[in-house]
Each structure stands twice: as structure tokens, then as C-alpha cells.
Design a protein around this motif. Structure first.
Motif, PDB file in Angstrom:
ATOM      1  N   SER A  27      31.012  40.524  30.731  1.00 40.77           N
ATOM      2  CA  SER A  27      30.305  40.850  31.969  1.00 40.77           C
ATOM      3  C   SER A  27      30.857  42.113  32.633  1.00 40.77           C
ATOM      4  CB  SER A  27      30.423  39.676  32.942  1.00 40.77           C
ATOM      5  OG  SER A  27      30.048  40.047  34.248  1.00 40.77           O
ATOM      6  N   ALA A  28      29.962  43.063  32.910  1.00 40.66           N
ATOM      7  CA  ALA A  28      30.368  44.308  33.569  1.00 40.66           C
ATOM      8  C   ALA A  28      30.993  44.042  34.928  1.00 40.66           C
ATOM      9  CB  ALA A  28      29.161  45.233  33.722  1.00 40.66           C
ATOM     10  N   PHE A  29      30.328  43.225  35.718  1.00 45.85           N
ATOM     11  CA  PHE A  29      30.800  43.042  37.086  1.00 45.85           C
ATOM     12  C   PHE A  29      31.993  42.100  37.159  1.00 45.85           C
ATOM     13  CE2 PHE A  29      26.627  44.911  37.645  1.00 45.85           C
ATOM     14  CZ  PHE A  29      26.942  45.923  38.546  1.00 45.85           C
ATOM     15  N   ALA A  30      32.141  41.217  36.177  1.00 49.54           N
ATOM     16  CA  ALA A  30      33.390  40.449  36.096  1.00 49.54           C
ATOM     17  C   ALA A  30      34.549  41.406  35.838  1.00 49.54           C
ATOM     18  CB  ALA A  30      33.300  39.397  34.998  1.00 49.54           C
ATOM     19  N   TYR A  31      34.332  42.383  34.966  1.00 43.77           N
ATOM     20  CA  TYR A  31      35.374  43.374  34.700  1.00 43.77           C
ATOM     21  C   TYR A  31      35.701  44.183  35.952  1.00 43.77           C
ATOM     22  CZ  TYR A  31      37.413  47.807  33.164  1.00 43.77           C
ATOM     23  OH  TYR A  31      38.215  48.924  33.042  1.00 43.77           O
ATOM     24  N   LEU A  32      34.678  44.644  36.637  1.00 36.87           N
ATOM     25  CA  LEU A  32      34.903  45.473  37.822  1.00 36.87           C
ATOM     26  C   LEU A  32      35.676  44.717  38.900  1.00 36.87           C
ATOM     27  CD1 LEU A  32      31.415  47.206  38.022  1.00 36.87           C
ATOM     28  CD2 LEU A  32      33.585  48.281  37.388  1.00 36.87           C
ATOM     29  N   GLY A  33      35.500  43.408  38.965  1.00 40.67           N
ATOM     30  CA  GLY A  33      36.197  42.615  39.979  1.00 40.67           C
ATOM     31  C   GLY A  33      37.429  41.903  39.474  1.00 40.67           C
ATOM     32  N   SER A  34      37.737  42.050  38.184  1.00 42.65           N
ATOM     33  CA  SER A  34      38.809  41.262  37.574  1.00 42.65           C
ATOM     34  C   SER A  34      40.167  41.484  38.236  1.00 42.65           C
ATOM     35  CB  SER A  34      38.898  41.583  36.081  1.00 42.65           C
ATOM     36  OG  SER A  34      39.944  40.862  35.467  1.00 42.65           O
ATOM     37  N   ALA A  35      40.597  42.713  38.321  1.00 48.81           N
ATOM     38  CA  ALA A  35      41.912  42.987  38.923  1.00 48.81           C
ATOM     39  C   ALA A  35      41.920  42.597  40.398  1.00 48.81           C
ATOM     40  CB  ALA A  35      42.268  44.461  38.758  1.00 48.81           C
ATOM     41  N   ARG A  36      40.803  42.826  41.071  1.00 46.30           N
ATOM     42  CA  ARG A  36      40.733  42.542  42.508  1.00 46.30           C
ATOM     43  C   ARG A  36      40.813  41.050  42.795  1.00 46.30           C
ATOM     44  NH1 ARG A  36      42.190  42.653  47.223  1.00 46.30           N
ATOM     45  NH2 ARG A  36      40.695  42.753  48.933  1.00 46.30           N
ATOM     46  N   VAL A  37      40.104  40.223  42.019  1.00 48.14           N
ATOM     47  CA  VAL A  37      40.148  38.779  42.303  1.00 48.14           C
ATOM     48  C   VAL A  37      41.546  38.232  42.030  1.00 48.14           C
ATOM     49  CG1 VAL A  37      39.384  37.922  40.018  1.00 48.14           C
ATOM     50  CG2 VAL A  37      38.911  36.599  42.079  1.00 48.14           C
ATOM     51  N   MET A  38      42.209  38.760  41.024  1.00 52.00           N
ATOM     52  CA  MET A  38      43.570  38.308  40.744  1.00 52.00           C
ATOM     53  C   MET A  38      44.531  38.757  41.838  1.00 52.00           C
ATOM     54  SD  MET A  38      43.593  38.809  36.601  1.00 52.00           S
ATOM     55  CE  MET A  38      42.243  38.091  35.639  1.00 52.00           C
ATOM     56  N   GLU A  39      44.296  39.920  42.380  1.00 50.83           N
ATOM     57  CA  GLU A  39      45.095  40.414  43.507  1.00 50.83           C
ATOM     58  C   GLU A  39      44.914  39.508  44.723  1.00 50.83           C
ATOM     59  OE1 GLU A  39      43.682  43.969  45.820  1.00 50.83           O
ATOM     60  OE2 GLU A  39      45.494  44.860  44.964  1.00 50.83           O
ATOM     61  N   ILE A  40      43.677  39.134  45.002  1.00 54.13           N
ATOM     62  CA  ILE A  40      43.387  38.233  46.129  1.00 54.13           C
ATOM     63  C   ILE A  40      44.086  36.895  45.935  1.00 54.13           C
ATOM     64  CG2 ILE A  40      41.548  36.877  47.218  1.00 54.13           C
ATOM     65  CD1 ILE A  40      39.709  39.318  46.786  1.00 54.13           C
ATOM     66  N   CYS A  41      44.041  36.374  44.715  1.00 55.42           N
ATOM     67  CA  CYS A  41      44.682  35.083  44.442  1.00 55.42           C
ATOM     68  C   CYS A  41      46.187  35.160  44.658  1.00 55.42           C
ATOM     69  CB  CYS A  41      44.355  34.628  43.028  1.00 55.42           C
ATOM     70  SG  CYS A  41      42.647  34.064  42.813  1.00 55.42           S
ATOM     71  N   ARG A  42      46.802  36.232  44.217  1.00 56.13           N
ATOM     72  CA  ARG A  42      48.247  36.381  44.429  1.00 56.13           C
ATOM     73  C   ARG A  42      48.577  36.499  45.907  1.00 56.13           C
ATOM     74  NH1 ARG A  42      47.644  39.809  39.880  1.00 56.13           N
ATOM     75  NH2 ARG A  42      47.553  41.652  41.221  1.00 56.13           N
ATOM     76  N   ALA A  43      47.768  37.248  46.637  1.00 54.24           N
ATOM     77  CA  ALA A  43      48.051  37.483  48.058  1.00 54.24           C
ATOM     78  C   ALA A  43      47.905  36.223  48.892  1.00 54.24           C
ATOM     79  CB  ALA A  43      47.119  38.581  48.586  1.00 54.24           C
ATOM     80  N   HIS A  44      47.009  35.328  48.458  1.00 53.77           N
ATOM     81  CA  HIS A  44      46.705  34.152  49.285  1.00 53.77           C
ATOM     82  C   HIS A  44      47.107  32.840  48.616  1.00 53.77           C
ATOM     83  CE1 HIS A  44      44.502  36.573  52.219  1.00 53.77           C
ATOM     84  NE2 HIS A  44      44.020  37.246  51.187  1.00 53.77           N
ATOM     85  N   ASP A  45      47.937  32.930  47.586  1.00 55.23           N
ATOM     86  CA  ASP A  45      48.461  31.742  46.911  1.00 55.23           C
ATOM     87  C   ASP A  45      47.337  30.831  46.412  1.00 55.23           C
ATOM     88  OD1 ASP A  45      50.621  30.322  45.910  1.00 55.23           O
ATOM     89  OD2 ASP A  45      50.748  29.006  47.654  1.00 55.23           O
ATOM     90  N   LEU A  46      46.320  31.443  45.806  1.00 56.25           N
ATOM     91  CA  LEU A  46      45.219  30.697  45.206  1.00 56.25           C
ATOM     92  C   LEU A  46      45.449  30.559  43.708  1.00 56.25           C
ATOM     93  CD1 LEU A  46      42.032  32.362  46.774  1.00 56.25           C
ATOM     94  CD2 LEU A  46      43.107  30.237  47.463  1.00 56.25           C
TER      95      LEU A  46
END
Length: 214
Positions: free
Chosen positions: A12-31
Motif C-alpha cells: 500500500s502506497a499510503f501505508a508506506y507514506l504513513g509507516s514511519a509516522r505511525v510508529m513515531e506516534i506509538c513510541r511517543a504515546h506508549d501505544l
């Protein structure tokens, strides 16, 4: 720790575009990011959406052109400047490699991102055994073992279960993120997702008006 369920296809193109960002959000908010790779076309079509082969050329050109280019620039993510050569190849085995590692944790995160990146940055064929083996080795895995595990019956069954779970959750595209029952479709909703972590959203339950309403 709160879980964030992540439905996406391995190409998925948009999964790729958001991949690093969603992982960053998870790290920042302990998800905890819970991976649910899915076969995209069956899920999309079951929800009533048109597969890309049935959409207009204008829509396809926009999707594989301007939108990807704009978001790649915004997210500072490198992408090929064309529709990937092998975009219609079978990505079942690639999805199985993710599933064979589990549904959460650093190894799963890394594999999911590496596959998406290989396809959209390097124009890789996610159905090619040599390509998948190379990615596995680069990430520190025994490629032969992982590829065997990726084809195991229990992994194939979990892939099918993910598709059914996506349908049950009314997922209609990739990526879709689900936080405590609230769905966010598309990587362009990641900022709204992050806001919802701090400011829980109480949506109005919209109702369609009666047919004879004026």
C-alpha cells in the motif's frame, strides 16, 4: 498500554507514506501497534468500493501521481516517480513474513516498514523470493526459516482471519487505524489520531434523514 490496530496491505502506497509516522506516534504515546496485514482487493471490493482496475484513468493518475507526490514531500519520504513495476504482483508471501514474526514488536514493525519501503522506494517485487530473502537477511533473520514459516498453515489462516476482522470492523482501505473502537482511515488522518490520544473524541452519531424528508 493502549493498543492501536493497524490494517494495511504490504504494498500500500499510503501505508508506506504513513509507516514511519505511525510508529513515531506509538513510541511517543506508549501505544502498542498491532499489525493486521490484509489482502486489500477482497476487503475493498466486499465493502462496495471499486478495485483500481475498474476506476477511471483520471482517478488512477491522480492517486498514483499527485497525491503520492504531495504526501511524500510532506512526510519527507522517498518514492519512485511512477506506478511500481510489480504493483499487481501477489504480496501474500510478503504478508506472511510479517505475520510469521507476530503481530507486534520491533521486529514486526521493521519488517512491515522494510517491505513497504522496498516496494515504493526501490521498485521491488514483493512476490520475488530472492527479494524477500534479501530483506529478511538485512533485518537479521534466517531467510529460509522465515520464508518457510510465512507459508505455514497457521500463518495462512491468520491472514484470512485478518481479512475477516477488517470486514467486521468496516475497513474499506489501507491503511486504517483503530484506536479504542474509533477508526481513522488513511495516513492523512494520523494527526487527527494523535490528537484523539490526548483529547478523546465523542462523535455525533449521524443518522440518515427519512427518504421523504424535504
Amino acid at each position: 498500554m493502549t493498543e492501536l490496530t493497524y490494517y494495511y496491505s504490504a504494498h500500500s502506497a499510503f501505508a508506506y507514506l504513513g509507516s514511519a509516522r505511525v510508529m513515531e506516534i506509538c513510541r511517543a504515546h506508549d501505544l502498542t501497534l498491532v499489525h493486521r496485514p490484509i489482502p486489500l482487493s477482497p476487503v475493498v471490493e466486499a465493502q462496495g468500493s471499486l478495485p483500481f482496475r475498474a476506476r477511471t484513468q483520471a482517478h488512477v493518475d491522480y492517486f498514483f501521481g499527485r497525491e503520492i507526490e504531495r504526501w511524500a514531500a510532506y512526510r519527507d519520504v522517498p518514492v519512485v516517480q511512477f506506478r511500481p513495476t510489480y504493483h499487481d504482483a501477489d504480496y501474500t508471501l510478503a504478508s506472511g513474513m510479517i505475520l510469521a514474526l507476530g503481530d507486534r514488536g520491533p521486529a514486526v514493525d521493521a519488517m512491515a516498514h522494510a517491505l513497504l519501503e522496498a516496494h515504493w522506494r526501490d521498485d521491488a517485487d514483493l512476490s520475488d523470493i530472492a527479494t524477500l530473502s534479501s530483506i529478511a537477511v538485512r533485518l537479521g533473520h534466517d531467510d529460509a526459516t522465515l520464508l518457510t514459516q510465512a507459508q505455514a498453515p497457521e500463518v495462512v489462516e491468520r491472514y484470512a482471519q485478518n481479512a475477516q476482522a477488517a470486514l467486521t470492523a468496516n475497513v474499506f482501505g489501507s491503511p486504517t487505524y483503530v484506536l479504542e473502537g474509533e477508526m481513522f482511515y488513511g495516513q492523512d488522518r494520523l494527526e487527527l489520531l494523535e490528537r484523539a490520544i490526548a483529547v478523546p473524541f465523542a462523535p455525533t452519531r449521524w443518522r440518515n434523514p427519512p427518504v421523504n424528508a424535504r
